[in-house]
Design a protein around this motif. Structure first.
Motif, mmCIF file in Angstrom:
data_model
loop_
_atom_site.group_PDB
_atom_site.id
_atom_site.type_symbol
_atom_site.label_atom_id
_atom_site.label_comp_id
_atom_site.label_asym_id
_atom_site.label_seq_id
_atom_site.Cartn_x
_atom_site.Cartn_y
_atom_site.Cartn_z
ATOM 1 N N LEU A 1 34.714 33.089 39.853
ATOM 2 C CA LEU A 1 34.354 34.339 39.189
ATOM 3 C C LEU A 1 34.207 35.429 40.246
ATOM 4 O O LEU A 1 33.701 35.173 41.348
ATOM 5 C CB LEU A 1 33.038 34.178 38.431
ATOM 6 N N PRO A 2 34.645 36.636 39.967
ATOM 7 C CA PRO A 2 34.563 37.696 40.978
ATOM 8 C C PRO A 2 33.110 38.085 41.261
ATOM 9 O O PRO A 2 32.292 38.194 40.340
ATOM 10 C CB PRO A 2 35.348 38.851 40.351
ATOM 11 N N ASP A 3 32.822 38.293 42.539
ATOM 12 C CA ASP A 3 31.492 38.793 42.898
ATOM 13 C C ASP A 3 31.454 40.304 42.674
ATOM 14 O O ASP A 3 32.389 40.896 42.120
ATOM 15 C CB ASP A 3 31.163 38.427 44.345
ATOM 16 N N GLY A 4 30.356 40.947 43.119
ATOM 17 C CA GLY A 4 30.221 42.378 42.885
ATOM 18 C C GLY A 4 31.359 43.178 43.494
ATOM 19 O O GLY A 4 31.921 44.083 42.857
ATOM 20 N N GLU A 5 31.725 42.847 44.734
ATOM 21 C CA GLU A 5 32.836 43.548 45.373
ATOM 22 C C GLU A 5 34.138 43.314 44.614
ATOM 23 O O GLU A 5 34.946 44.234 44.431
ATOM 24 C CB GLU A 5 32.983 43.077 46.818
ATOM 25 N N GLY A 6 34.328 42.079 44.162
ATOM 26 C CA GLY A 6 35.541 41.766 43.412
ATOM 27 C C GLY A 6 35.609 42.512 42.098
ATOM 28 O O GLY A 6 36.677 43.007 41.700
ATOM 29 N N ARG A 7 34.481 42.625 41.388
ATOM 30 C CA ARG A 7 34.486 43.350 40.115
ATOM 31 C C ARG A 7 34.775 44.828 40.330
ATOM 32 O O ARG A 7 35.473 45.467 39.528
ATOM 33 C CB ARG A 7 33.147 43.150 39.392
ATOM 34 N N ALA A 8 34.261 45.392 41.424
ATOM 35 C CA ALA A 8 34.551 46.796 41.730
ATOM 36 C C ALA A 8 36.043 46.987 42.011
ATOM 37 O O ALA A 8 36.660 47.965 41.551
ATOM 38 C CB ALA A 8 33.718 47.250 42.928
ATOM 39 N N ARG A 9 36.645 46.062 42.741
ATOM 40 C CA ARG A 9 38.082 46.163 43.031
ATOM 41 C C ARG A 9 38.912 45.998 41.758
ATOM 42 O O ARG A 9 39.949 46.656 41.592
ATOM 43 C CB ARG A 9 38.472 45.102 44.061
ATOM 44 N N LEU A 10 38.468 45.133 40.859
ATOM 45 C CA LEU A 10 39.188 44.962 39.594
ATOM 46 C C LEU A 10 39.141 46.236 38.759
ATOM 47 O O LEU A 10 40.144 46.627 38.141
ATOM 48 C CB LEU A 10 38.591 43.793 38.808
#
Length: 499
Positions: free
Chosen positions: A401-410
């Motif tokens: 599952l995407p972490d906070g940084e990953g969700r921002a990039r998505l």
């Protein structure tokens, strides 16, 4: 028999009574029946004689071409999987085009060709003795050979061939699942077996070397009649770049080295005595981007033939691997492999497809440039022999599952061009812990839709908040599950609407 209404029947009875005895037709005599049957046989015989006289008799035509009775010549047959009809058709065309002393006349076959169990010898015998087969129109099947491209392939036809002084005939028949024939058959009628064997070997070389499936992205389709394989479905190769992929730092590089790196360094690996076969397992919750990651890998291997198996197509693992071996370098993509590789402790019995997958992976030669790319949502259910033994899976990578940084990039990826401010993006990231890439994509789409419903060309922060509130509401509980968001009962944090 003519139907008679009940009221009409009563009236007719009264009329018969008033006129006396009703007329009753006398039965036909046996002599009359015999006479009618003789007329029928004469009509059939006239049809056969007419077909001989107008040159449509198959046996007569073959004898004229070959210079001797067809029954005196040997017949040699080769068979191919049903999806190979375009390649066999093209192989015959290319063979005849390759020599100036080669030519052919193509004729069709009429009468009983649906009998899938009849050989060319049977057809010749029936044509000679019973006139069951006569010359007719050539049958064609329009089959896909590339995305948005079809080829008219001979599905039933005789090639009356010439090569120098040699005369021979080739019968090409495609699959007819509705009548139980689930393969492509090529039968050669020639002067002797040696000539027929040579012709079939040369045809087969062209089938392999000039294969139209090479370098394509394919998936199998089942037969509409419930058995055998149908034609391929062709897919456009994806064109994804690194900017389209959001994964934790370093993870994509590991995947690239295992798949693309081996492909680039195949000659060095072979020279060092190292094998090229490889297996890659991507596992993780639904909606995290496993399939999307595979699409990225396919984008950067343009020379590879790709066979995708998913759903009902998983049953075609054997033909898929055979095709991959023949057309290597190749990739076999097996999506949701837990559907066939579920551990027997959980599945309640042996699963033949599991053993077939294991055998196909084990059976690759050391220098076979074939990679298996597998995905699963439930790595815990996989057979240990598939997931852990060397030589089957060389690298297992979790797509988390995407972490906070990953969700921002998505959000930046899917919401590019919307001009959303940092404040609203930070707010969304804070409220969406435990969500997936699929969730982020749907959030952006729904935000744009809400803006469009109020006739606004611009998506505002309030549109994003409204869309997020909808997706996190109780009424969208199932929607979240379908987007890969897990709940409290699965040990994951549950996003909640903002008060």
């Amino acid at each position: 028999m003519r139907a008679v209404h009940r009221d009409q029947e009563a009236g007719m009875a009264e009329e018969a009574g008033s006129q006396g005895q009703a007329h009753v037709q006398a039965p036909r005599s046996l002599d009359h029946v015999s006479e009618l049957f003789e007329e029928f046989l004469s009509a059939v015989a006239r049809t056969s004689r007419d077909e001989r006289e107008d040159g449509r008799n198959l046996g007569t035509r073959l004898m004229a071409h070959l210079g001797s009775a067809p029954a005196d010549r040997p017949v040699v047959k080769a068979a191919y999987p049903p999806y190979e009809l375009p390649n066999v058709h093209l192989a015959l065309e290319r063979w005849f085009d390759a020599g100036t002393d080669r030519s052919y006349e193509l004729i069709g076959l009429r009468g009983g060709r649906h009998r899938g169990d009849l050989t060319l010898g049977d057809i010749l015998d029936a044509s000679d003795r019973f006139d069951r087969f006569v010359i007719g129109a050539v049958d064609y099947a329009h089959l896909p050979v590339a995305p948005d491209t079809e080829l008219a392939c001979v599905s039933c036809g005789f090639y009356l061939g010439r090569e120098g002084d040699e005369r021979f005939a080739v019968l090409l028949r495609g699959p007819q699942d509705e009548y139980g024939r689930s393969k492509v058959e090529v039968e050669v009628l020639a002067r002797d077996k040696e000539l027929a064997d040579r012709l079939l070997a040369e045809f087969d070389t062209l089938v392999r070397e000039e294969n139209v499936f090479r370098g394509q992205v394919l998936s199998f389709e089942g037969s509409e009649f419930g058995h055998g394989l149908g034609p391929f479905r062709f897919h456009r190769r994806p064109g994804l770049t690194r900017t389209d992929i959001v994964l934790p730092t370093g993870l994509l590089e590991r995947l690239e080295r295992q798949v693309m790196g081996v492909a680039r360094r195949r000659e060095q690996l072979r020279a060092a005595g190292q094998h090229l076969r490889r297996g890659l397992l991507l596992y993780g919750p639904p909606g995290t981007g496993k399939t999307h990651t595979i699409r990225y890998l396919l984008s950067h291997l343009p020379q590879f033939t790709v066979v995708i198996l998913a759903g009902a197509g998983i049953s075609a693992i054997g033909p898929a691997c055979a095709l991959a071996r023949m057309l290597q370098p190749a990739l076999v993509v097996l999506e949701d492999c837990d559907l066939i590789a579920e551990a027997r402790d959980y599945g309640g019995g042996d699963q033949p497809l599991l053993f077939q997958v294991l055998n196909e992976m084990d059976g690759l030669g050391d220098d076979a440039d074939v990679a298996f790319l597998l995905t699963t949502n439930r790595a815990d259910l996989l057979e240990p022999a598939l997931a852990q033994r060397p030589g089957r899976i060389d690298l297992a990578v979790e797509i988390p599952l995407p972490d906070g940084e990953g969700r921002a990039r998505l959000l930046d990826l899917y919401g590019a061009g919307l001009g959303l401010g940092k404040d609203v993006l930070d707010e969304v990231v804070a409220r969406t812990e435990g969500t997936t890439a699929s969730f982020a994509k749907e959030l952006v789409r729904r935000s744009v839709l809400i803006a469009a419903e109020r006739e606004s060309p611009r998506t505002e922060p309030d549109d994003v908040r409204a869309a997020l509130d909808e997706l996190l509401s109780d009424q969208d509980h199932l929607t979240r599950r379908l987007l890969g968001v897990r709940g409290e009962d699965e040990g994951e944090p549950v996003p909640v609407p903002q008060d």
